[in-house]
Design a protein around this motif. Structure first.
Motif, PDB file in Angstrom:
ATOM      1  N   LEU A   1      -4.371  14.743 -10.533  1.00  0.00           N
ATOM      2  CA  LEU A   1      -3.053  14.516 -11.124  1.00  0.00           C
ATOM      3  C   LEU A   1      -2.220  13.573 -10.261  1.00  0.00           C
ATOM      4  CD1 LEU A   1      -0.693  15.126 -13.046  1.00  0.00           C
ATOM      5  CD2 LEU A   1      -0.270  17.215 -11.731  1.00  0.00           C
ATOM      6  N   LEU A   2      -2.232  13.787  -8.948  1.00  0.00           N
ATOM      7  CA  LEU A   2      -1.457  12.937  -8.051  1.00  0.00           C
ATOM      8  C   LEU A   2      -1.991  11.509  -8.037  1.00  0.00           C
ATOM      9  CD1 LEU A   2      -0.871  15.333  -5.015  1.00  0.00           C
ATOM     10  CD2 LEU A   2       0.773  14.654  -6.770  1.00  0.00           C
ATOM     11  N   ALA A   3      -3.300  11.346  -8.138  1.00  0.00           N
ATOM     12  CA  ALA A   3      -3.886  10.004  -8.148  1.00  0.00           C
ATOM     13  C   ALA A   3      -3.414   9.212  -9.365  1.00  0.00           C
ATOM     14  CB  ALA A   3      -5.407  10.099  -8.128  1.00  0.00           C
ATOM     15  N   ARG A   4      -3.457   9.831 -10.531  1.00  0.00           N
ATOM     16  CA  ARG A   4      -3.020   9.124 -11.745  1.00  0.00           C
ATOM     17  C   ARG A   4      -1.510   8.881 -11.722  1.00  0.00           C
ATOM     18  NH1 ARG A   4      -6.184   6.107 -12.706  1.00  0.00           N
ATOM     19  NH2 ARG A   4      -4.917   5.568 -14.531  1.00  0.00           N
ATOM     20  N   THR A   5      -0.767   9.829 -11.172  1.00  0.00           N
ATOM     21  CA  THR A   5       0.681   9.656 -11.054  1.00  0.00           C
ATOM     22  C   THR A   5       1.005   8.505 -10.114  1.00  0.00           C
ATOM     23  OG1 THR A   5       1.082  12.003 -11.467  1.00  0.00           O
ATOM     24  CG2 THR A   5       2.839  10.776 -10.347  1.00  0.00           C
ATOM     25  N   LEU A   6       0.307   8.429  -8.992  1.00  0.00           N
ATOM     26  CA  LEU A   6       0.556   7.352  -8.034  1.00  0.00           C
ATOM     27  C   LEU A   6       0.288   5.991  -8.659  1.00  0.00           C
ATOM     28  CD1 LEU A   6       1.290   6.506  -5.151  1.00  0.00           C
ATOM     29  CD2 LEU A   6      -1.136   6.727  -4.554  1.00  0.00           C
TER      30      LEU A   6
ATOM     31  N   ASN B   1      13.452  -4.982 -14.621  1.00  0.00           N
ATOM     32  CA  ASN B   1      14.368  -4.652 -15.721  1.00  0.00           C
ATOM     33  C   ASN B   1      13.883  -3.465 -16.545  1.00  0.00           C
ATOM     34  OD1 ASN B   1      16.016  -6.861 -15.035  1.00  0.00           O
ATOM     35  ND2 ASN B   1      14.688  -8.230 -16.210  1.00  0.00           N
ATOM     36  N   ASN B   2      13.171  -2.554 -15.899  1.00  0.00           N
ATOM     37  CA  ASN B   2      12.721  -1.338 -16.575  1.00  0.00           C
ATOM     38  C   ASN B   2      11.914  -1.628 -17.831  1.00  0.00           C
ATOM     39  OD1 ASN B   2      14.078   0.178 -14.642  1.00  0.00           O
ATOM     40  ND2 ASN B   2      15.960   0.198 -15.830  1.00  0.00           N
ATOM     41  N   GLU B   3      11.128  -2.697 -17.801  1.00  0.00           N
ATOM     42  CA  GLU B   3      10.340  -3.062 -18.974  1.00  0.00           C
ATOM     43  C   GLU B   3       9.252  -2.038 -19.279  1.00  0.00           C
ATOM     44  OE1 GLU B   3       8.806  -6.823 -17.944  1.00  0.00           O
ATOM     45  OE2 GLU B   3      10.593  -7.936 -18.450  1.00  0.00           O
ATOM     46  N   VAL B   4       8.745  -1.385 -18.244  1.00  0.00           N
ATOM     47  CA  VAL B   4       7.589  -0.517 -18.414  1.00  0.00           C
ATOM     48  C   VAL B   4       7.890   0.875 -17.881  1.00  0.00           C
ATOM     49  CG1 VAL B   4       5.160  -0.156 -17.868  1.00  0.00           C
ATOM     50  CG2 VAL B   4       6.024  -2.469 -18.234  1.00  0.00           C
ATOM     51  N   ASN B   5       7.759   1.859 -18.745  1.00  0.00           N
ATOM     52  CA  ASN B   5       7.848   3.252 -18.323  1.00  0.00           C
ATOM     53  C   ASN B   5       6.469   3.676 -17.832  1.00  0.00           C
ATOM     54  OD1 ASN B   5       7.695   6.207 -18.534  1.00  0.00           O
ATOM     55  ND2 ASN B   5       9.705   6.027 -19.491  1.00  0.00           N
ATOM     56  N   PRO B   6       6.369   4.366 -16.704  1.00  0.00           N
ATOM     57  CA  PRO B   6       5.039   4.752 -16.209  1.00  0.00           C
ATOM     58  C   PRO B   6       4.229   5.541 -17.224  1.00  0.00           C
ATOM     59  CG  PRO B   6       6.805   5.916 -15.022  1.00  0.00           C
ATOM     60  CD  PRO B   6       7.445   4.811 -15.795  1.00  0.00           C
ATOM     61  N   ARG B   7       4.920   6.255 -18.092  1.00  0.00           N
ATOM     62  CA  ARG B   7       4.223   7.052 -19.106  1.00  0.00           C
ATOM     63  C   ARG B   7       3.550   6.172 -20.159  1.00  0.00           C
ATOM     64  NH1 ARG B   7       8.149  10.999 -21.949  1.00  0.00           N
ATOM     65  NH2 ARG B   7       8.186  11.862 -19.841  1.00  0.00           N
TER      66      ARG B   7
ATOM     67  N   GLN C   1       3.298  15.076 -17.382  1.00  0.00           N
ATOM     68  CA  GLN C   1       3.856  14.490 -18.590  1.00  0.00           C
ATOM     69  C   GLN C   1       3.737  12.969 -18.612  1.00  0.00           C
ATOM     70  OE1 GLN C   1       7.851  15.969 -19.227  1.00  0.00           O
ATOM     71  NE2 GLN C   1       7.271  18.038 -18.581  1.00  0.00           N
ATOM     72  N   LEU C   2       3.448  12.364 -17.467  1.00  0.00           N
ATOM     73  CA  LEU C   2       3.275  10.918 -17.405  1.00  0.00           C
ATOM     74  C   LEU C   2       1.890  10.486 -17.888  1.00  0.00           C
ATOM     75  CD1 LEU C   2       4.751  10.080 -13.879  1.00  0.00           C
ATOM     76  CD2 LEU C   2       5.914   9.919 -16.078  1.00  0.00           C
ATOM     77  N   LEU C   3       0.940  11.399 -17.894  1.00  0.00           N
ATOM     78  CA  LEU C   3      -0.448  11.052 -18.164  1.00  0.00           C
ATOM     79  C   LEU C   3      -0.736  10.936 -19.655  1.00  0.00           C
ATOM     80  CD1 LEU C   3      -0.547  11.844 -15.187  1.00  0.00           C
ATOM     81  CD2 LEU C   3      -2.704  13.035 -15.637  1.00  0.00           C
ATOM     82  N   SER C   4      -1.723  10.131 -19.984  1.00  0.00           N
ATOM     83  CA  SER C   4      -2.190  10.042 -21.361  1.00  0.00           C
ATOM     84  C   SER C   4      -2.982  11.295 -21.701  1.00  0.00           C
ATOM     85  CB  SER C   4      -3.085   8.811 -21.538  1.00  0.00           C
ATOM     86  OG  SER C   4      -4.313   8.998 -20.842  1.00  0.00           O
ATOM     87  N   PRO C   5      -3.206  11.573 -22.982  1.00  0.00           N
ATOM     88  CA  PRO C   5      -4.005  12.753 -23.348  1.00  0.00           C
ATOM     89  C   PRO C   5      -5.396  12.740 -22.712  1.00  0.00           C
ATOM     90  CG  PRO C   5      -2.836  11.932 -25.266  1.00  0.00           C
ATOM     91  CD  PRO C   5      -2.603  10.931 -24.176  1.00  0.00           C
ATOM     92  N   THR C   6      -6.016  11.558 -22.647  1.00  0.00           N
ATOM     93  CA  THR C   6      -7.348  11.466 -22.032  1.00  0.00           C
ATOM     94  C   THR C   6      -7.291  11.787 -20.548  1.00  0.00           C
ATOM     95  OG1 THR C   6      -8.034   9.771 -23.626  1.00  0.00           O
ATOM     96  CG2 THR C   6      -9.301   9.945 -21.586  1.00  0.00           C
TER      97      THR C   6
ATOM     98  N   LEU D   1       0.846  -1.186   0.000  1.00  0.00           N
ATOM     99  CA  LEU D   1       0.000   0.000   0.000  1.00  0.00           C
ATOM    100  C   LEU D   1       0.882   1.237   0.000  1.00  0.00           C
ATOM    101  CD1 LEU D   1      -3.009   0.976   0.245  1.00  0.00           C
ATOM    102  CD2 LEU D   1      -2.570   1.208   2.689  1.00  0.00           C
ATOM    103  N   TRP D   2       0.739   2.050  -1.034  1.00  0.00           N
ATOM    104  CA  TRP D   2       1.481   3.299  -1.173  1.00  0.00           C
ATOM    105  C   TRP D   2       0.520   4.468  -1.012  1.00  0.00           C
ATOM    106  CZ3 TRP D   2       6.783   3.539  -2.449  1.00  0.00           C
ATOM    107  CH2 TRP D   2       7.371   2.315  -2.783  1.00  0.00           C
ATOM    108  N   TYR D   3       0.970   5.527  -0.323  1.00  0.00           N
ATOM    109  CA  TYR D   3       0.096   6.688  -0.221  1.00  0.00           C
ATOM    110  C   TYR D   3       0.873   7.995  -0.348  1.00  0.00           C
ATOM    111  CZ  TYR D   3       1.317   7.464   4.776  1.00  0.00           C
ATOM    112  OH  TYR D   3       1.968   7.723   5.960  1.00  0.00           O
ATOM    113  N   ILE D   4       0.135   9.016  -0.804  1.00  0.00           N
ATOM    114  CA  ILE D   4       0.638  10.384  -0.966  1.00  0.00           C
ATOM    115  C   ILE D   4      -0.216  11.316  -0.114  1.00  0.00           C
ATOM    116  CG2 ILE D   4       0.883  12.341  -2.551  1.00  0.00           C
ATOM    117  CD1 ILE D   4       1.353  10.490  -4.815  1.00  0.00           C
ATOM    118  N   ARG D   5       0.440  12.270   0.532  1.00  0.00           N
ATOM    119  CA  ARG D   5      -0.270  13.381   1.171  1.00  0.00           C
ATOM    120  C   ARG D   5      -0.169  14.584   0.231  1.00  0.00           C
ATOM    121  NH1 ARG D   5      -1.132  12.941   6.732  1.00  0.00           N
ATOM    122  NH2 ARG D   5      -2.422  14.782   6.323  1.00  0.00           N
ATOM    123  N   PRO D   6      -1.253  14.993  -0.413  1.00  0.00           N
ATOM    124  CA  PRO D   6      -1.179  16.100  -1.376  1.00  0.00           C
ATOM    125  C   PRO D   6      -0.552  17.365  -0.824  1.00  0.00           C
ATOM    126  CG  PRO D   6      -3.290  14.997  -1.570  1.00  0.00           C
ATOM    127  CD  PRO D   6      -2.615  14.409  -0.366  1.00  0.00           C
TER     128      PRO D   6
END
Length: 302
Positions: free
Chosen positions: A77-82, A93-99, A54-59, A35-40
């Motif tokens: 923004l923080l929710a989608r980034t998390l 092995n860095n197979e997937v970039n979050p973007r 910049q990590l998010l899709s256009p949609t 479980l990961w969490y962010i405090r905005p």
């Protein structure tokens, strides 16, 4: 108590956001929930927020910027980034970039990762779920088994009489339990705990409130445990022919935690039958993606 903190300067964030290998990788065992969490309110660097976008899709960007008010935009923004950065941590092995992550929804609208476009991704199936309030955003991940999480502010106020509200949404046994609590403040807190646990279960099912109403099942504390809960019974639900092919019920594990001294967090996972009922380990971390990761706690789902 702060432990195992990995931190970096916000001014250098632009160097890391493009090199997702600077997201610390973690191993997720079959008997674990992370479980990961962010405090905005801890994310104040404008350049970092810009890089997150910049990590998010256009949609996703469109949805974020359609929000009314700066606070709602920031939290979305923080929710989608998390979600994106958390999932990327567990692909080796860095197979997937979050973007580059792509998502789809099940028939009830629950988001899932769409791995069909990743031919080189041979890792076990990864499940995730997200929940948020105005002041905390959390993401839970498991492998092999579905997961549902919910977070609620401990000070959340109930506008109506607690028992009257419970009678509308909770099972008879849950209402009886709440009616035995004479202290109004304790009763309010137990109501919120139950709500958080029930939300987590419905989200783990992947159906949502309308397909699995709260009054069709009962969650009660497990005797002899500290913070353990059971799905005690369910009432008959009408299912469509499409649902009949799905596994509607099973053994479920629950945990109720406190995050940042301000929130209840409930976790629900389906029990892996191959485990023979062994406990599931829950590891909690606080993060500001690309800036700081902090180990918070470790416990067990019984």
């Amino acid at each position: 108590m702060r432990r195992s903190v990995i931190s970096r300067k916000c001014s250098e964030a632009s160097q890391w956001i493009c090199l997702h290998c600077f997201l610390c990788s973690f191993h997720l065992g079959c008997r674990e929930t992370h479980l990961w969490y962010i405090r905005p309110d801890e994310v104040k660097c404008a350049s970092l927020l810009n890089h997150y976008s910049q990590l998010l899709s256009p949609t996703e960007k469109d949805r974020v910027f359609q929000m009314r008010g700066d606070e709602l935009k920031k939290n979305a923004l923080l929710a989608r980034t998390l979600v994106r950065t958390t999932i990327a941590r567990y692909k080796t092995n860095n197979e997937v970039n979050p973007r580059s992550l792509m998502f789809k929804k099940n028939i009830y609208g629950k988001p899932e990762v769409d791995w069909q476009n990743y031919n080189n991704c041979n890792n076990p199936p990864l499940h995730f779920n997200i929940s948020h309030t105005d002041s905390l955003i959390a993401c839970g991940v498991t492998v092999h088994v579905p997961v549902g999480i919910d977070v609620e502010n401990k000070e959340r106020k109930i506008k109506h009489d607690v028992l009257a509200f419970a009678e509308r949404f909770y099972s008879t046994d849950e209402v009886k339990f709440l009616s035995t609590i004479l202290d109004p403040e304790v009763q309010r807190k137990e109501f919120i705990k139950l709500w958080t646990l029930k939300e987590a279960y419905v989200k783990a099912l992947g159906k949502g409130f309308s397909a699995a109403p709260f009054n069709t099942f009962t969650i009660m504390s497990k005797a002899g445990t500290d913070g353990g809960y059971n799905l005690c019974k369910t009432s008959e639900m009408t299912v469509s022919s499409l649902e009949k092919t799905e596994k509607c019920y099973g053994e479920w594990k629950f945990a109720l935690l406190e995050l940042a001294d301000s929130h209840y967090a409930a976790i629900c996972t389906e029990d892996d039958q191959a485990s023979g009922g062994a406990p599931m380990r829950v590891i909690v971390r606080r993060t500001i993606p690309f800036v700081e990761d902090e180990f918070i706690s470790q416990s067990k789902l019984l």
